[in-house]
Every structure is written in structure tokens, then in C-alpha cells.
Design a protein around this motif. Structure first.
Motif, short mmCIF file in Angstrom:
data_model
loop_
_atom_site.label_atom_id
_atom_site.label_comp_id
_atom_site.label_asym_id
_atom_site.label_seq_id
_atom_site.Cartn_x
_atom_site.Cartn_y
_atom_site.Cartn_z
N PRO A 318 87.47 134.10 126.38
CA PRO A 318 86.57 133.35 125.48
C PRO A 318 87.37 132.65 124.39
N VAL A 319 87.00 131.40 124.11
CA VAL A 319 87.66 130.66 123.03
C VAL A 319 86.65 130.13 122.01
N MET A 320 85.37 130.06 122.41
CA MET A 320 84.33 129.51 121.51
C MET A 320 83.23 130.55 121.38
N ASP A 321 82.79 130.85 120.15
CA ASP A 321 81.81 131.92 119.99
C ASP A 321 80.42 131.41 119.62
N LEU A 322 80.16 130.13 119.84
CA LEU A 322 78.83 129.57 119.59
C LEU A 322 78.31 128.96 120.90
N PRO A 323 76.99 128.81 121.02
CA PRO A 323 76.48 128.21 122.26
C PRO A 323 76.88 126.75 122.41
N PHE A 324 76.99 126.03 121.29
CA PHE A 324 77.49 124.66 121.33
C PHE A 324 77.98 124.26 119.95
N VAL A 325 78.87 123.29 119.92
CA VAL A 325 79.30 122.71 118.64
C VAL A 325 79.45 121.21 118.82
N ALA A 326 79.43 120.50 117.70
CA ALA A 326 79.76 119.08 117.70
C ALA A 326 81.13 118.93 117.03
N ALA A 327 81.80 117.82 117.32
CA ALA A 327 83.12 117.60 116.72
C ALA A 327 83.20 116.20 116.15
N VAL A 328 83.94 116.07 115.05
CA VAL A 328 84.22 114.75 114.48
C VAL A 328 85.73 114.65 114.30
N ASP A 329 86.23 113.44 114.11
CA ASP A 329 87.68 113.21 113.99
C ASP A 329 88.43 113.75 115.19
N SER A 330 87.80 113.71 116.34
CA SER A 330 88.35 114.31 117.56
C SER A 330 87.81 113.52 118.75
N PRO A 331 88.55 113.44 119.87
CA PRO A 331 87.94 112.82 121.05
C PRO A 331 86.76 113.63 121.59
N VAL A 332 86.73 114.92 121.25
CA VAL A 332 85.62 115.78 121.68
C VAL A 332 84.37 115.35 120.92
N GLN A 333 83.23 115.30 121.60
CA GLN A 333 81.97 114.97 120.89
C GLN A 333 81.11 116.22 120.73
N TRP A 334 80.60 116.74 121.87
CA TRP A 334 79.81 117.97 121.85
C TRP A 334 80.39 118.89 122.91
N VAL A 335 80.44 120.19 122.61
CA VAL A 335 80.95 121.17 123.58
C VAL A 335 79.90 122.26 123.77
N LEU A 362 83.55 125.98 129.37
CA LEU A 362 83.07 125.01 128.37
C LEU A 362 82.89 123.65 129.05
N ALA A 363 81.85 122.94 128.63
CA ALA A 363 81.67 121.55 129.09
C ALA A 363 81.64 120.65 127.87
N ILE A 364 82.52 119.65 127.88
CA ILE A 364 82.51 118.64 126.81
C ILE A 364 81.66 117.48 127.31
N SER A 365 80.65 117.12 126.52
CA SER A 365 79.80 115.99 126.89
C SER A 365 80.24 114.76 126.11
#
Ligand SMILES: Cc1cc2nc3c(=O)[nH]c(=O)nc-3n(C[C@H](O)[C@H](O)[C@H](O)COP(=O)(O)OP(=O)(O)OC[C@H]3O[C@@H](n4cnc5c(N)ncnc54)[C@H](O)[C@@H]3O)c2cc1C
Length: 477
Positions: A318-335, A362-365
Motif C-alpha cells: 500500500p502507498v496511498m491511504d485514502l480512497p482517492f485524492v486530487a493533485a495539483v502542480d503535478s501531471p497526476v490529476q485524480w488518483v 491505483l488508477a490515475i484518471s
């Protein structure tokens, strides 16, 4: 419920072409109204853009979907399908936003609404949003207040770019990228500045300025194929509708005495009415001559297409402990954490039934993903694995067990200025031929909610003209 048919007492036969959410919704509503419905879907499954597939024992959704509290028609469909409990809503809008930090530690914000009535429910969270300066945070109320006066139905509104309008209301480049994009890019699938102000206004007015629970997020707890396609096939069977899969319609031919011949590869179908519920680029060549005035059908090409790419990463821990997060200042948008829903999660005996114990999926959308639509998988891995490690420190020590990508190149129409005038209503000039689909003139963005609303509008139109209803079809079916 009783109906009086316009077919001389015979039960009207209706072909619904396209088994996405629009076609499913129309089929259910019409079958419930007493019509003899045949749903024709070109692919081997129902669900359209909301679908799942198997990959090495995992159930993968081609793309993560979410719903909002304000999606009343879509939630009505879930109710009808008996699936509402499998798309649980947050108790309150609650989004954790991450950004890479200069010291290697991610920066974190939590946008959680309070219990005050809208639009006051978001003020406190926005006032603390750490990625904007105090001045930028204070200026957010300007467009929020001005948006109340924007009429999404006004053609002049649809001619404006959302970004220009935000800039004119004091929103800096940073405010637009680090705050407004969070909501507009994922809901409109177009770079934030480039969106139609009219469609952005629907999102902002309904979701952020409306009732305080309107933007609360729901995340499906079942693969989309089960949530929609399988459940719809079961319900339609119970309602006596026929579902024909692998049935690609090649033409719709009006008949002299009324009604239509629907051409299929194997056998043609003679019906009294047709709901054409396919994407605009597939609908255009199927439209019989004279169904709409002049250049209307040719103009649909102007709706264009905008891609969504999902990047799927399975870690050995496991690397993420939330059901989903959003990201800014990153190529990632929502995970999104898809460990459980994909069937990867550990069984009660501690072992994954798919031999990946303790792994996390994890799925990055990635919305408005023009720049990634044709990028090779290896290049996406080079870009997104380090980007995830910047946001999730635990990922730095984890191994990537699997990495794959799903791409929907025509995920939605391109929701840019000028598109409102191109979206047709349900009714056509040909009696008994109606249109549906999230791209039609629902007033909503190209979303599951829009698709369901379009299916209901198509059914209402046929009930009015072909079935002569004795009771109305409501928004919540
Ligand atoms: C990657 C992705 C992510 C998304 N994320 C979200 C989200 O998070 N939230 C949200 O609300 N919305 C989201 N959407 C949008 C949402 O999925 C769509 O707006 C909605 O599902 C469209 O439904 P539809 O019935 O109008 O069209 P479709 O789902 O496209 O269905 C049309 C159907 O017609 C069939 N068809 C086409 N031609 C023929 C033919 N000749 N004969 C028979 N059948 C035919 C197709 O096979 C298809 O099944 C997303 C879309 C995508 C692609």
C-alpha cells in the motif's frame, strides 16, 4: 400504468439503438410505459462508455467514473437498477489535494465542506486552501458571486471561454490551475480555460453554489459493467424488453406507411419508432434524410472529441491511504484506490485470490488528455511512477508490479464555446424518430447524468407522440 398507442391499438414496437446509459434509460422508461422495446447494441455488452474488462484475473474499468450528489437522474437510474447502495456517497464533499513539496514531502490540503447551506458550505475550506495566497483566496468569492448572474441557457454565455471569464473576475493563472481546474477539467474534460462558460456555469452553479450536498462525491463500489450493464440487462429482461448484443445498426429507413426499417447485419427490424442513442459521430451517418433541417447533422462534427486516459499502477504494497485524492502542480490529476473493486484486495485469510497479497492498485484518471492519448506506455510509466512517488512517499520504496494504460480517445465531445448550438433536442422532424445521448441538448455536460437525462427526454417525447401516456415519466424514474 396504461397507454393508448398511436398504432391502432397494437403495442408500439420501438427500437433503441445504443446500449449506453442513454439507451438503457430510454429502454427502461419505454418498456415500463408498455412499449415493445428492442435494445440494439453493437458491442457484446451493455453500458457504453461505462464498461469493465478482465485482465489477469482483475476486473478493470476502462475508466474511473464518479458521480455527484446533484446527479438526480443518474441516481434515479441506479435506484431503478437496484444499484444505489453500490455507489455510496460521501457524508460531505471531502477532497484531499496533494502537491509535490520542495523538501520531498508532499504538501496537503483538505477541501471538506461544512453543514452550512450552499454556497456558504465551501467558504471555510476555500479560505484555508494553502496552495493559493491570501489575496487569491479572498478573490475566489468574486466569480462565485458573479456566477449567480450567469445564465447557462443564454447563447452568449456559451460563446465565452471559462478561463477568460475567470480572469475577468480576478482569477490569476495560479487560481485557475490550482483551484478551478480541480473541478472544471474533470467534469468538462477540457483544459480549464478552454471550456464553454455555459457548461462550466452548470457545474459551478449546480455543484458548488447549489444545495450543500450537491457536490458530494459518490464512487462506484462495483465495477461499472456490473453496476450498469449487467443490472440493466436483468431489469430489461424482467420488463419484457429484448436486448440484442453484437447488433450493429447500419441504416434507419423510414417506411411509406410510417415506421422504420432498422438494418442490421443478420436480420432487419420493422418498428414504429426509433431512439437513436449513439455518439454523435455514429449518429450522423444513420440519420435518414429530412430528419433535421439543413446542415444540422453535418454540423455535429463540430462537437469534436476529447480523450480521457487512465494510468493503472499496481504496487507490491500500500502507498496511498485514502480512497482517492486530487493533485495539483503535478501531471497526476485524480488518483483512485481500486484494490478492492478490482478483486485484488486480500481475502479474509490474508491472501489475495489473484496471488498479489498486500498489493495496492491505483488508477490515475487524466481528463483532457490530448497530450497522452498516443504516448507510448513506457513513456507514461517514466512520467507517472515518479510523479506518484512525489505525492506518496511510501511509493518510493515500493515496487511497481504492473503498469498498464487504458485510453478513451473519444471520451466526451469537446465541451468548448459554441457547442450548445450544435446539440440537438430529442425530437426530430421525422415522427417517431428521437435522439438521445449525453451529447444531445440536455443542458448538462457530457456525463452519466446528461446521458440519463437524454434517455428520459427521448422516452418522454415518444410517450407524447407514439404511446400517448396516461401518467408522466418523472426525472427520477
Ligand atoms: C473515460 C471516461 C471517463 C468518464 N468519467 C465520467 C465520470 O467520472 N462521471 C460522469 O458522470 N461521466 C463520465 N464520463 C462520461 C460518461 O461516461 C458518458 O457521458 C456517458 O456514459 C455517455 O452515455 P451515452 O449512452 O450517451 O453514450 P455511450 O456510452 O457512448 O453509448 C453509446 C452506445 O452506442 C453503441 N453504438 C454505437 N454505434 C452503434 C450502432 N451503429 N448500432 C448499435 N449500437 C451502436 C456503442 O457501442 C455504445 O455502447 C466518462 C466517459 C469516459 C469515456
Amino acid at each position: 400504468m396504461s397507454t393508448v398507442s398511436a398504432t391502432g391499438g397494437r403495442t408500439p414496437r420501438i427500437a433503441v439503438i445504443g446500449g449506453g446509459l442513454a439507451g438503457i434509460t430510454a429502454s427502461i422508461a419505454l418498456a415500463e410505459s408498455g412499449a415493445d422495446v428492442t435494445l440494439l447494441e453493437a458491442r457484446p455488452r451493455l453500458g457504453g462508455a461505462t464498461c469493465s474488462f478482465s485482465r489477469d484475473g482483475l476486473t478493470v474499468d476502462t475508466s474511473q467514473h464518479i458521480l455527484l450528489g446533484c446527479c438526480s437522474a443518474y441516481r434515479g437510474l441506479l435506484d431503478k437498477l437496484g444499484m444505489a447502495g453500490h455507489a455510496p456517497m460521501q457524508d460531505r464533499f471531502d477532497v484531499t489535494v496533494l502537491a509535490p513539496g520542495a523538501d520531498g514531502q508532499p504538501r496537503k490540503a483538505r477541501l471538506r465542506r461544512n453543514a452550512l447551506p450552499g454556497p456558504l458550505h465551501m467558504l471555510a475550506a476555500l479560505g484555508r486552501y494553502p496552495f493559493l495566497s491570501l489575496t487569491e483566496r479572498m478573490s475566489v468569492s468574486r466569480p462565485a458571486l458573479a456566477m449567480r448572474r450567469v445564465n447557462p441557457a443564454d447563447p452568449a454565455t456559451d460563446r465565452q471561454r471559462f478561463g477568460d471569464w475567470l480572469a475577468a473576475h480576478g482569477q490569476t493563472e495560479r487560481s485557475r490551475r490550482l483551484l478551478w481546474d480541480l473541478f472544471s477539467v474533470s467534469s468538462l474534460n477540457i483544459a480549464g480555460d478552454d471550456a464553454s462558460l455555459a457548461l462550466a456555469a452548470v457545474v459551478v452553479k449546480t455543484g458548488l453554489l447549489g444545495k450543500n450536498n450537491a457536490a458530494d462525491i459518490g464512487v462506484p463500489a462495483l465495477p461499472l459493467g456490473e453496476l450498469h450493464g449487467d443490472a440493466a440487462a436483468t431489469l430489461l429482461g424482467k420488463l419484457g424488453a429484448r436486448v440484442s448484443l453484437g447488433a450493429k445498426v447500419s441504416a434507419i429507413e423510414p417506411q411509406d406507411g410510417g415506421g422504420y426499417l432498422v438494418r442490421l447485419a443478420d436480420e432487419d427490424l420493422t418498428v414504429d419508432a426509433v431512439v437513436l442513442a449513439v455518439p454523435h459521430e455514429k449518429a450522423a451517418p444513420l440519420m435518414p434524410p429530412g430528419a433535421l433541417p439543413g446542415q444540422t447533422v453535418a454540423a455535429w462534427a463540430g462537437l469534436g472529441a476529447s480523450p480521457i486516459v487512465n494510468v493503472h499502477v499496481i504496487y507490491d504494497r500500500p502507498v496511498m491511504d485514502l480512497p482517492f485524492v486530487a493533485a495539483v502542480d503535478s501531471p497526476v490529476q485524480w488518483v483512485f484506490d481500486r484494490t478492492r473493486i478490482s478483486g485484488l484486495s486480500a481475502s479474509k485469510h490474508g491472501a489475495s485470490k489473484h496471488g498479489r497479497p498486500g498489493h495496492q492498485y491505483l488508477a490515475i484518471s487524466l481528463s483532457a488528455a490530448d497530450q497522452y492519448a498516443d504516448t507510448p506506455v513506457a513513456r507514461l510509466q517514466e512520467l507517472f511512477v515518479p510523479a506518484l512517488a512525489e505525492l506518496f512517499p511510501a511509493a518510493r520504496d515500493a515496487n511497481v508490479a504492473e503498469f498498464f494504460v487504458t485510453r478513451e480517445r473519444r471520451a466526451t465531445f469537446r465541451q468548448a464555446p459554441g457547442t450548445a448550438a450544435l446539440r440537438p433536442p430529442a425530437a426530430t422532424q421525422r415522427p417517431g424518430l428521437v435522439l438521445a445521448g449525453a451529447w444531445t441538448d440536455t443542458g448538462w455536460p457530457d456525463t452519466m447524468e446528461g446521458a440519463v437525462r437524454s434517455g428520459l427526454a427521448a422516452a418522454v417525447e415518444l410517450r407524447r407522440t407514439v404511446l400517448k401516456p396516461t401518467s408522466p415519466i418523472g426525472e427520477r424514474q
